[in-house]
Design an enzyme around this catalytic site. Structure first.
Site, PDB file in Angstrom:
ATOM      1  N   LEU A  40     -18.722  17.810  98.941  1.00 52.22           N
ATOM      2  CA  LEU A  40     -19.792  16.856  98.590  1.00 52.22           C
ATOM      3  C   LEU A  40     -20.103  17.003  97.007  1.00 52.22           C
ATOM      4  O   LEU A  40     -20.585  15.872  96.685  1.00 52.22           O
ATOM      5  CB  LEU A  40     -21.099  17.686  99.228  1.00 52.22           C
ATOM      6  CG  LEU A  40     -21.322  17.691 100.748  1.00 52.22           C
ATOM      7  CD1 LEU A  40     -22.621  18.713 101.205  1.00 52.22           C
ATOM      8  CD2 LEU A  40     -21.477  16.306 101.240  1.00 52.22           C
ATOM      9  N   GLY A  41     -19.822  18.082  96.370  1.00 53.42           N
ATOM     10  CA  GLY A  41     -20.047  17.994  95.104  1.00 53.42           C
ATOM     11  C   GLY A  41     -19.267  19.114  94.449  1.00 53.42           C
ATOM     12  O   GLY A  41     -18.919  20.151  94.901  1.00 53.42           O
ATOM     13  N   GLY A  58     -19.620  21.909  90.964  1.00 53.57           N
ATOM     14  CA  GLY A  58     -20.443  22.430  89.658  1.00 53.57           C
ATOM     15  C   GLY A  58     -19.246  23.123  88.860  1.00 53.57           C
ATOM     16  O   GLY A  58     -18.035  23.107  89.144  1.00 53.57           O
ATOM     17  N   GLY A  59     -20.017  23.698  87.734  1.00 55.10           N
ATOM     18  CA  GLY A  59     -18.758  24.202  86.976  1.00 55.10           C
ATOM     19  C   GLY A  59     -18.542  25.418  87.667  1.00 55.10           C
ATOM     20  O   GLY A  59     -17.136  25.960  87.298  1.00 55.10           O
ATOM     21  N   PHE A  60     -19.052  26.231  88.528  1.00 57.78           N
ATOM     22  CA  PHE A  60     -18.652  27.494  89.081  1.00 57.78           C
ATOM     23  C   PHE A  60     -18.401  27.294  90.486  1.00 57.78           C
ATOM     24  O   PHE A  60     -17.857  28.431  91.100  1.00 57.78           O
ATOM     25  CB  PHE A  60     -19.505  28.435  88.850  1.00 57.78           C
ATOM     26  CG  PHE A  60     -19.444  29.207  87.307  1.00 57.78           C
ATOM     27  CD1 PHE A  60     -18.609  30.290  86.997  1.00 57.78           C
ATOM     28  CD2 PHE A  60     -19.984  28.393  86.418  1.00 57.78           C
ATOM     29  CE1 PHE A  60     -18.387  30.662  85.816  1.00 57.78           C
ATOM     30  CE2 PHE A  60     -20.057  29.004  84.959  1.00 57.78           C
ATOM     31  CZ  PHE A  60     -18.991  30.032  84.660  1.00 57.78           C
ATOM     32  N   VAL A  69     -19.189  22.360  96.751  1.00 60.29           N
ATOM     33  CA  VAL A  69     -20.224  22.466  97.978  1.00 60.29           C
ATOM     34  C   VAL A  69     -19.582  21.557  98.859  1.00 60.29           C
ATOM     35  O   VAL A  69     -19.161  20.458  98.865  1.00 60.29           O
ATOM     36  CB  VAL A  69     -21.309  21.799  97.530  1.00 60.29           C
ATOM     37  CG1 VAL A  69     -22.405  21.822  98.883  1.00 60.29           C
ATOM     38  CG2 VAL A  69     -22.122  22.568  96.244  1.00 60.29           C
ATOM     39  N   ASP A  78     -34.767  26.514  87.126  1.00 63.57           N
ATOM     40  CA  ASP A  78     -33.761  25.702  87.053  1.00 63.57           C
ATOM     41  C   ASP A  78     -34.187  24.365  87.808  1.00 63.57           C
ATOM     42  O   ASP A  78     -33.526  23.721  88.293  1.00 63.57           O
ATOM     43  CB  ASP A  78     -32.399  25.988  87.317  1.00 63.57           C
ATOM     44  CG  ASP A  78     -31.534  25.218  86.407  1.00 63.57           C
ATOM     45  OD1 ASP A  78     -31.544  24.589  85.757  1.00 63.57           O
ATOM     46  OD2 ASP A  78     -30.033  25.373  87.037  1.00 63.57           O
TER      47      ASP A  78
END
Ligand SMILES: *[C@@H]1O[C@H](CO)[C@@H](O)[C@H](O)[C@H]1NC(C)=O
Ligand SMILES: *[C@@H]1O[C@H](CO)[C@@H](O)[C@H](O)[C@H]1NC(C)=O
Ligand SMILES: *[C@@H]1O[C@H](CO)[C@@H](O)[C@H](O)[C@H]1NC(C)=O
Ligand SMILES: *[C@@H]1O[C@H](CO)[C@@H](O)[C@H](O)[C@H]1NC(C)=O
Ligand SMILES: *[C@@H]1O[C@H](CO)[C@@H](O)[C@H](O)[C@H]1NC(C)=O
Ligand SMILES: *[C@@H]1O[C@H](CO)[C@@H](O)[C@H](O)[C@H]1NC(C)=O
Ligand SMILES: *[C@@H]1O[C@H](CO)[C@@H](O)[C@H](O)[C@H]1NC(C)=O
Ligand SMILES: *[C@@H]1O[C@H](CO)[C@@H](O)[C@H](O)[C@H]1NC(C)=O
Length: 671
Positions: free
Chosen positions: A353-354, A356-358, A361, A471
């Protein structure tokens, strides 16, 4: 060997023949390292094969074979020392059937005529009539491979001393003393392997020693049998020495490979390297079918076992997750890696789905319930802080609000942490604001803002503990099927009880959303969340990022930009052009001003989330004069504290705690 004979070979051969002849002519001693050209009396099945292998029996049933030295040996019973003798030989018994029969007997006999002797348990040396008669004058050292109750045999693998009688006067299970290992080791007579036997009789001491050892062991210094016996009544002046062997209903191939005999001293040791070899592969040639089938079956079974072991190992490794004792209380919130693996079809890139940096998903479907889930895979190396972190995750799972993305559970694996969330079909809000997706209309945007505000209010005030999100930003707001905003990603939030000092470690957040006092102190509070929410409101209303750099001479901070327009009395000019002016002016103005109010540089002035919700719902009137001091402060000074330059100059101790703590890996993992 196909090498052409050279003169030296003929010389060698001549010498060997000469030596054999000389020795053969000395009736009291001889040595055969292989029986080529040996002076032997053979009968029955016995045959001297071309390569010098002396075969006593083959697998024919109820047969016997004899091989005796042609010339008689002279004994003189009036001179005890002349009764002494020493001999050693190497034999091989190759099994044909599971049951063995019957053995080899080294025999000293007055005659080589064994007509009338029985096969089977009589070993081809005696029969039922003459067994036990002292007139036999017969000594036999039997290597007996079947147990005969009739002769009180101890087992089917023994060495016995027989005097005129097949009931042994002394016997022992075949074994040898290994001085290297300092213990007795059992020997299997019918093994297909060569075994050496030493028989030494001392006519003065009246001691008969029998010693065994597998080839190529040296002669053990402890005999298997040391039997006191006076051979003078048995040994006549002239005796024949040799071997007798028999088969019964069960048959064994009996071979003698070499033999040395001496009446004048210790028999020379046989030279192992000169011994003939057995015919190759005789077993598999005789019963090729069985042998091949047996080896094929064995091979297949081993192969299958190996494959099963490998498959099990790979499966175990593939699905291996970590579960420690302290996690047991979390029961249902702990997912097995296997389930998550299956739900996401093995974390296929199609389900991504996506990223991120770490972490990435993935979308998944729980097979049992058909429930859609999102699995966030975060890599982590340290075990440090894991227990606290999991405790926190689990307590997050108890948060229930319709504008929060539900955390269903977690899974731990070596080097990985997996968080399981409700699946949000419409993805994150930033894709709608800045990305390729179609623009949301004003009504939808207001609905999202109200939803997220009430979720934050719930976190700050309505739950048993104060939960800071830390956040709040467009990419952390997800949209469900009805385009309701749902606040997600609780990985960054830290809990603290009401009234306690908030922790100052684990400083996290995203540039552009960080309150100025947070930049100074590193302390997250409900006010820093309100600040972030203020920036988020402006983001939604203006359709712009908090800090824009692309295509501009210098970076543009969204708050400062809105304030500029507001001071010029043209705040509506900042609204998202994609809305094409289709909004209620009052509502737009309220959202923009409330955004500025929330992101007020002075934390004490900012409203609480409860108040924010009231303003948005129209339950309280927005205090228009509240922003006047912002105009006086201006855009310089305080504002710049939130700029990236300042954040980069964070005290290094705070930065280090980013990397040390588990939460640091969550720093940039927003969707
Ligand atoms: C054993 O040897 C004899 C004579 O040498 C032969 O007739 C017989 O067929 C052999 N038996 C087997 C099973 O090889
Ligand atoms: C055996 O030894 C005795 C005593 O030395 C001698 O008288 C006799 O002739 C010997 N017998 C033989 C057959 O050599
Ligand atoms: C062996 O002894 C038997 C009597 O037991 C006799 O009939 C036969 O001829 C003898 N064989 C030889 C080769 O001397
Ligand atoms: C046993 O052997 C002896 C000597 O060879 C012979 O005279 C006798 O007939 C044999 N007995 C039987 C039962 O075969
Ligand atoms: C053979 O020896 C055993 C044991 O010493 C004895 O019991 C048996 O009577 C002997 N057989 C004959 C025929 O003398
Ligand atoms: C027989 O073995 C004993 C030790 O068990 C040893 O003392 C003796 O010298 C040996 N005799 C012969 C003739 O090898
Ligand atoms: C080894 O075997 C010999 C002969 O059978 C026996 O006397 C001795 O006790 C055995 N030793 C051990 C340690 O079993
Ligand atoms: C017999 O013993 C003597 C004396 O120890 C030795 O010289 C000779 O080589 C031996 N011969 C054989 C064939 O063992």
């Amino acid at each position: 060997m196909t090498t052409t004979p050279k003169p030296v070979h003929f010389l060698l051969l001549f010498y060997v023949c000469l030596k054999t002849l000389v020795l053969a002519q000395d009736e009291n001693q001889f040595i055969y390292n292989g029986f080529q050209g040996a002076n032997l009396h053979l009968d029955g099945l016995a045959q001297n094969q071309p390569n010098g292998l002396l075969q006593l029996t083959n697998a024919s049933e109820k047969q016997s074979g004899h091989a005796f030295y042609q010339l008689p040996i002279k004994f003189n019973d009036s001179l005890p020392q002349t009764l002494s003798f020493s001999t050693n030989f190497v034999f091989i018994m190759v099994p044909e059937y599971p049951v063995n029969g019957h053995g080899i007997a080294f025999t000293i006999s007055p005659s080589t005529n064994f007509t009338g002797a029985f096969t089977t348990e009589y070993l081809g040396i005696l029969n039922s009539t003459n067994n036990g008669l002292s007139s036999n004058h017969l000594l036999a050292i039997e290597l007996d491979t079947s147990k005969n109750e009739q002769f009180n045999d101890i087992d089917n693998n023994h060495v016995g001393i027989d005097v005129n009688n097949l009931t042994s006067i002394d016997s022992a299970t075949a074994s040898y003393y290994s001085s290297r290992e300092g213990k007795n080791k059992t020997l299997t007579l019918v093994s297909g392997n060569p075994i050496q036997v030493w028989i030494d009789y001392d006519g003065v001491e009246n001691l008969l020693n029998v010693t065994l050892a597998p080839i190529p062991s040296p002669k053990p210094n402890r005999p298997l049998l040391t039997t006191p016996i006076d051979l003078s009544p048995i040994l006549l002046d002239s005796m024949y020495v040799g071997f007798s062997s028999s088969t019964g209903a069960a048959a064994t191939n009996h071979y003698i490979l070499g033999w040395s005999f001496n009446k004048s001293g210790t028999s020379q040791n046989i030279e192992i390297s000169k011994l003939p070899s057995l015919p190759q592969q005789r077993k598999s040639r005789e019963k090729p079918g069985t042998a091949i089938i047996v080896s094929l079956v064995t091979l297949s079974i081993m192969l299958i076992i190996t494959i099963i072991v490998i498959v099990c190992h790979v499966r175990r490794k593939k699905y291996e997750d970590i579960q420690e004792d302290w996690e047991q209380e979390y029961g249902t919130q702990r997912f097995s890696y296997k389930d998550l693996y299956k739900a996401t079809k093995g974390f296929k890139s199609k389900e991504l789905l996506g990223a991120g940096g770490f972490g990435k998903v993935y979308r998944g479907v729980i097979p049992s319930s058909k429930e859609l889930i999102a699995v966030k895979k975060i890599s982590h190396d340290s075990k440090q802080g894991m227990r606290e972190f999991v405790a926190e995750i689990v307590s997050m799972g108890r948060l229930r609000h319709r504008n929060l993305v539900r955390l269903l559970g977690y899974c731990r694996r070596k080097g990985e942490l997996l968080l399981v969330y409700d699946y949000m079909p419409n993805g994150s809000l930033d894709k709608f604001l800045f990305g390729s997706k179609q623009a949301l209309n004003w009504v939808q945007r207001c609905q999202i803002l109200r939803g997220v505000a009430s979720a934050l209010q719930y976190l700050h005030e309505e739950w048993e503990q104060v939960v800071l999100h830390r956040d709040v930003k467009a990419s952390n707001v997800l949209l469900d099927a009805d385009l309701n905003g749902r606040l997600g990603d609780f990985g960054l939030a830290r809990l603290y009880d009401h009234g306690k000092n908030p922790e100052t470690t684990n400083v996290v957040g995203t540039l552009g959303y960080l309150a100025p006092e947070f930049s100074r102190t590193g302390q997250a509070t409900t006010s820093t969340d309100v600040y972030s929410f203020g920036v988020f409101m402006l983001e939604v209303a203006c359709g712009r990022k908090p800090i824009e750099t692309q295509g501009l001479p210098e970076e543009r901070v969204l708050i400062d930009w809105v304030i500029e327009y507001w001071k010029q009395g043209a705040i509506l000019e900042t609204s998202d052009p994609r809305l094409r002016g289709e909004y209620l002016k009052e509502e737009m103005e309220l959202v923009l001003k409330l955004g500025l109010f929330c992101s007020h540089p002075n934390a004490a002035v900012r409203p609480s989330m409860r108040q924010v919700v009231q303003y948005l719902d129209g339950d309280a009137l927005f205090p228009n004069d509240i922003l006047l001091d912002i105009a006086s402060i201006g855009t310089l000074g305080v504002r710049n504290e939130a700029s990236p330059k300042f954040v980069i100059s964070f005290p290094s101790s705070i930065l280090n705690s980013f990397h040390d703590s588990m939460s640091s890996s969550l720093l940039h993992s927003g969707r």
